[in-house]
Design a protein around this motif. Structure first.
Motif, PDB file in Angstrom:
ATOM      1  N   LEU A   9       0.850  -1.245   0.065  1.00 25.74           N
ATOM      2  CA  LEU A   9      -0.073  -0.089  -0.005  1.00 25.74           C
ATOM      3  C   LEU A   9       0.900   1.148   0.071  1.00 25.74           C
ATOM      4  CD1 LEU A   9      -2.869  -0.997   2.423  1.00 25.74           C
ATOM      5  CD2 LEU A   9      -2.930  -0.871   0.004  1.00 25.74           C
ATOM      6  N   LEU A  10       2.191   1.280   0.606  1.00 24.30           N
ATOM      7  CA  LEU A  10       2.832   2.380   0.779  1.00 24.30           C
ATOM      8  C   LEU A  10       3.513   2.598  -0.722  1.00 24.30           C
ATOM      9  CD1 LEU A  10       4.472   2.403   4.332  1.00 24.30           C
ATOM     10  CD2 LEU A  10       2.886   3.941   3.211  1.00 24.30           C
ATOM     11  N   ALA A  11       3.755   1.240  -1.263  1.00 22.84           N
ATOM     12  CA  ALA A  11       4.432   1.674  -2.577  1.00 22.84           C
ATOM     13  C   ALA A  11       3.536   2.202  -3.356  1.00 22.84           C
ATOM     14  CB  ALA A  11       4.910   0.308  -3.212  1.00 22.84           C
ATOM     15  N   VAL A  12       2.164   1.665  -3.457  1.00 22.93           N
ATOM     16  CA  VAL A  12       1.236   2.253  -4.583  1.00 22.93           C
ATOM     17  C   VAL A  12       0.940   3.758  -3.874  1.00 22.93           C
ATOM     18  CG1 VAL A  12      -1.270   2.168  -5.234  1.00 22.93           C
ATOM     19  CG2 VAL A  12       0.119   0.122  -5.024  1.00 22.93           C
ATOM     20  N   LEU A  13       0.942   4.051  -2.754  1.00 20.37           N
ATOM     21  CA  LEU A  13       0.689   5.522  -2.475  1.00 20.37           C
ATOM     22  C   LEU A  13       1.921   6.505  -3.014  1.00 20.37           C
ATOM     23  CD1 LEU A  13      -0.635   6.589   0.745  1.00 20.37           C
ATOM     24  CD2 LEU A  13       1.655   7.498   0.261  1.00 20.37           C
ATOM     25  N   LEU A  14       3.077   6.008  -2.779  1.00 21.94           N
ATOM     26  CA  LEU A  14       4.143   6.784  -3.456  1.00 21.94           C
ATOM     27  C   LEU A  14       4.140   6.958  -4.890  1.00 21.94           C
ATOM     28  CD1 LEU A  14       7.153   5.250  -1.355  1.00 21.94           C
ATOM     29  CD2 LEU A  14       6.147   7.756  -0.949  1.00 21.94           C
ATOM     30  N   ILE A  15       3.838   5.720  -5.514  1.00 26.80           N
ATOM     31  CA  ILE A  15       3.707   6.012  -6.977  1.00 26.80           C
ATOM     32  C   ILE A  15       2.573   7.244  -7.310  1.00 26.80           C
ATOM     33  CG2 ILE A  15       2.745   4.768  -9.014  1.00 26.80           C
ATOM     34  CD1 ILE A  15       3.997   2.087  -7.907  1.00 26.80           C
ATOM     35  N   GLY A  16       1.454   6.966  -6.651  1.00 30.34           N
ATOM     36  CA  GLY A  16       0.405   8.005  -6.857  1.00 30.34           C
ATOM     37  C   GLY A  16       1.043   9.441  -6.551  1.00 30.34           C
ATOM     38  N   LEU A  17       1.475   9.588  -5.368  1.00 34.95           N
ATOM     39  CA  LEU A  17       1.978  10.735  -5.170  1.00 34.95           C
ATOM     40  C   LEU A  17       3.268  11.407  -6.161  1.00 34.95           C
ATOM     41  CD1 LEU A  17       3.106  12.377  -1.797  1.00 34.95           C
ATOM     42  CD2 LEU A  17       5.166  11.922  -2.938  1.00 34.95           C
ATOM     43  N   VAL A  18       4.056  10.570  -6.814  1.00 34.13           N
ATOM     44  CA  VAL A  18       5.084  10.928  -7.714  1.00 34.13           C
ATOM     45  C   VAL A  18       4.291  11.413  -8.989  1.00 34.13           C
ATOM     46  CG1 VAL A  18       6.903  10.427  -9.195  1.00 34.13           C
ATOM     47  CG2 VAL A  18       7.125   9.866  -6.491  1.00 34.13           C
ATOM     48  N   VAL A  19       3.489  10.569  -9.356  1.00 33.75           N
ATOM     49  CA  VAL A  19       2.668  10.908 -10.425  1.00 33.75           C
ATOM     50  C   VAL A  19       1.777  11.953 -10.360  1.00 33.75           C
ATOM     51  CG1 VAL A  19       0.798  10.050 -12.132  1.00 33.75           C
ATOM     52  CG2 VAL A  19       2.669   8.377 -11.302  1.00 33.75           C
ATOM     53  N   GLY A  20       0.942  12.151  -9.422  1.00 28.09           N
ATOM     54  CA  GLY A  20       0.283  13.390  -9.207  1.00 28.09           C
ATOM     55  C   GLY A  20       1.132  14.631  -9.058  1.00 28.09           C
ATOM     56  N   PHE A  21       2.348  14.616  -8.612  1.00 26.27           N
ATOM     57  CA  PHE A  21       3.070  15.812  -8.380  1.00 26.27           C
ATOM     58  C   PHE A  21       3.571  16.204  -9.995  1.00 26.27           C
ATOM     59  CE2 PHE A  21       7.391  17.848  -7.574  1.00 26.27           C
ATOM     60  CZ  PHE A  21       6.644  19.086  -6.762  1.00 26.27           C
ATOM     61  N   LEU A  22       4.077  15.079 -10.666  1.00 29.61           N
ATOM     62  CA  LEU A  22       4.642  15.184 -11.893  1.00 29.61           C
ATOM     63  C   LEU A  22       3.567  15.657 -12.908  1.00 29.61           C
ATOM     64  CD1 LEU A  22       7.345  12.469 -12.231  1.00 29.61           C
ATOM     65  CD2 LEU A  22       7.602  14.792 -11.811  1.00 29.61           C
ATOM     66  N   SER A  91      -5.468   3.810  -2.253  1.00 29.15           N
ATOM     67  CA  SER A  91      -4.274   4.071  -1.826  1.00 29.15           C
ATOM     68  C   SER A  91      -3.437   4.884  -2.929  1.00 29.15           C
ATOM     69  CB  SER A  91      -3.162   2.956  -1.525  1.00 29.15           C
ATOM     70  OG  SER A  91      -1.953   3.086  -1.300  1.00 29.15           O
ATOM     71  N   LEU A  92      -3.576   4.669  -4.324  1.00 27.48           N
ATOM     72  CA  LEU A  92      -3.186   5.457  -5.347  1.00 27.48           C
ATOM     73  C   LEU A  92      -3.888   6.715  -5.270  1.00 27.48           C
ATOM     74  CD1 LEU A  92      -1.523   5.067  -8.179  1.00 27.48           C
ATOM     75  CD2 LEU A  92      -3.677   4.374  -9.006  1.00 27.48           C
ATOM     76  N   LEU A  93      -5.119   6.833  -5.070  1.00 26.66           N
ATOM     77  CA  LEU A  93      -5.895   8.175  -5.174  1.00 26.66           C
ATOM     78  C   LEU A  93      -5.488   9.190  -3.935  1.00 26.66           C
ATOM     79  CD1 LEU A  93      -9.475   7.106  -5.883  1.00 26.66           C
ATOM     80  CD2 LEU A  93      -7.950   8.633  -7.297  1.00 26.66           C
ATOM     81  N   PHE A  94      -5.078   8.478  -2.778  1.00 26.26           N
ATOM     82  CA  PHE A  94      -4.428   9.186  -1.563  1.00 26.26           C
ATOM     83  C   PHE A  94      -3.215   9.842  -1.859  1.00 26.26           C
ATOM     84  CE2 PHE A  94      -2.709   8.922   2.762  1.00 26.26           C
ATOM     85  CZ  PHE A  94      -3.234  10.070   3.173  1.00 26.26           C
ATOM     86  N   GLY A  95      -2.395   8.986  -2.631  1.00 25.55           N
ATOM     87  CA  GLY A  95      -1.059   9.406  -2.916  1.00 25.55           C
ATOM     88  C   GLY A  95      -1.050  10.621  -4.043  1.00 25.55           C
ATOM     89  N   ALA A  96      -1.931  10.524  -5.048  1.00 25.29           N
ATOM     90  CA  ALA A  96      -2.020  11.593  -6.029  1.00 25.29           C
ATOM     91  C   ALA A  96      -2.551  12.523  -5.529  1.00 25.29           C
ATOM     92  CB  ALA A  96      -3.105  10.825  -7.084  1.00 25.29           C
ATOM     93  N   ALA A  97      -3.403  12.682  -4.490  1.00 27.91           N
ATOM     94  CA  ALA A  97      -4.033  13.839  -3.832  1.00 27.91           C
ATOM     95  C   ALA A  97      -3.120  14.615  -3.072  1.00 27.91           C
ATOM     96  CB  ALA A  97      -5.435  13.462  -3.194  1.00 27.91           C
ATOM     97  N   LEU A  98      -2.241  13.851  -2.480  1.00 24.79           N
ATOM     98  CA  LEU A  98      -1.038  14.226  -1.535  1.00 24.79           C
ATOM     99  C   LEU A  98       0.005  14.990  -2.644  1.00 24.79           C
ATOM    100  CD1 LEU A  98      -0.498  11.692   1.205  1.00 24.79           C
ATOM    101  CD2 LEU A  98      -1.533  13.873   1.389  1.00 24.79           C
ATOM    102  N   GLY A  99       0.105  14.603  -3.749  1.00 27.63           N
ATOM    103  CA  GLY A  99       1.108  15.039  -4.728  1.00 27.63           C
ATOM    104  C   GLY A  99       0.549  16.574  -5.396  1.00 27.63           C
ATOM    105  N   ILE A 100      -0.772  16.426  -5.392  1.00 24.78           N
ATOM    106  CA  ILE A 100      -1.485  17.811  -5.760  1.00 24.78           C
ATOM    107  C   ILE A 100      -1.328  18.842  -4.629  1.00 24.78           C
ATOM    108  CG2 ILE A 100      -3.795  18.995  -6.414  1.00 24.78           C
ATOM    109  CD1 ILE A 100      -4.251  16.359  -7.626  1.00 24.78           C
TER     110      ILE A 100
END
Length: 160
Positions: A9-22, A91-100
């Motif tokens: 879950l943390l790995a998917v969260l980090l992927i979402g964070l990086v993708v959302g930010f980029l 988890s992916l959406l949470f990471g993307a939202a944190l990236g935004i």
């Protein structure tokens, strides 16, 4: 099926964070407006979490020994897989939202305050959906058997 592990879950969260930010950087660099989550997204995520937990609650009630009716094992497996998919996608959406949120907070010129609050709301909604998915996974596990045999070894054979 194994329950979701924290590392996955943390790995998917980090992927979402990086993708959302980029994605935010790419849109801003190209002159396009940045991605701002709609108002209805956090509400929808919370509603999906409630639906998943209610489905899993039915499975939990049906798997108890005192249940009035038997639960369909295929339906229970579908609910278990749906709860695992909910955990991973939340988890992916949470990471993307944190990236935004991270992108908005790191700019020298901050966009409209409403975009920050919408991104924070989406992160909260995704976190609640992630929690609901994990709770639903827990509800879909079978209770331990009462009739454990000490004469059976790890390979399933009988000890002498």
């Amino acid at each position: 099926m194994k329950r979701s592990q924290a590392t996955g879950l943390l790995a998917v969260l980090l992927i979402g964070l990086v993708v959302g930010f980029l994605v935010e950087i790419a849109f801003a660099a190209s002159g396009a407006p940045i991605v701002v989550p709609p108002v209805t997204l956090p509400l929808t995520l919370i509603l999906l979490g409630v639906v998943i937990v209610s489905l899993a609650w039915q499975v939990r009630q049906g798997s108890r020994r005192k249940a009035l009716r038997r639960i369909d094992p295929f339906w229970a497996m579908r609910v278990a897989v749906l709860s695992k998919a909910t955990s991973l996608s939340a988890s992916l959406l949470f990471g993307a939202a944190l990236g935004i949120v991270l992108y908005i907070l790191t700019r020298s010129v901050v966009p409209a305050v409403t975009s920050l609050w919408l991104a924070v709301g989406t992160a909260i909604g995704a976190a609640l959906m992630l929690t609901a998915g994990l709770v639903a996974e827990h509800f879909c596990t079978l209770p331990p058997d009462d009739d454990t045999d000490d004469d059976i070894d790890d390979l399933g054979g009988t000890r002498a």
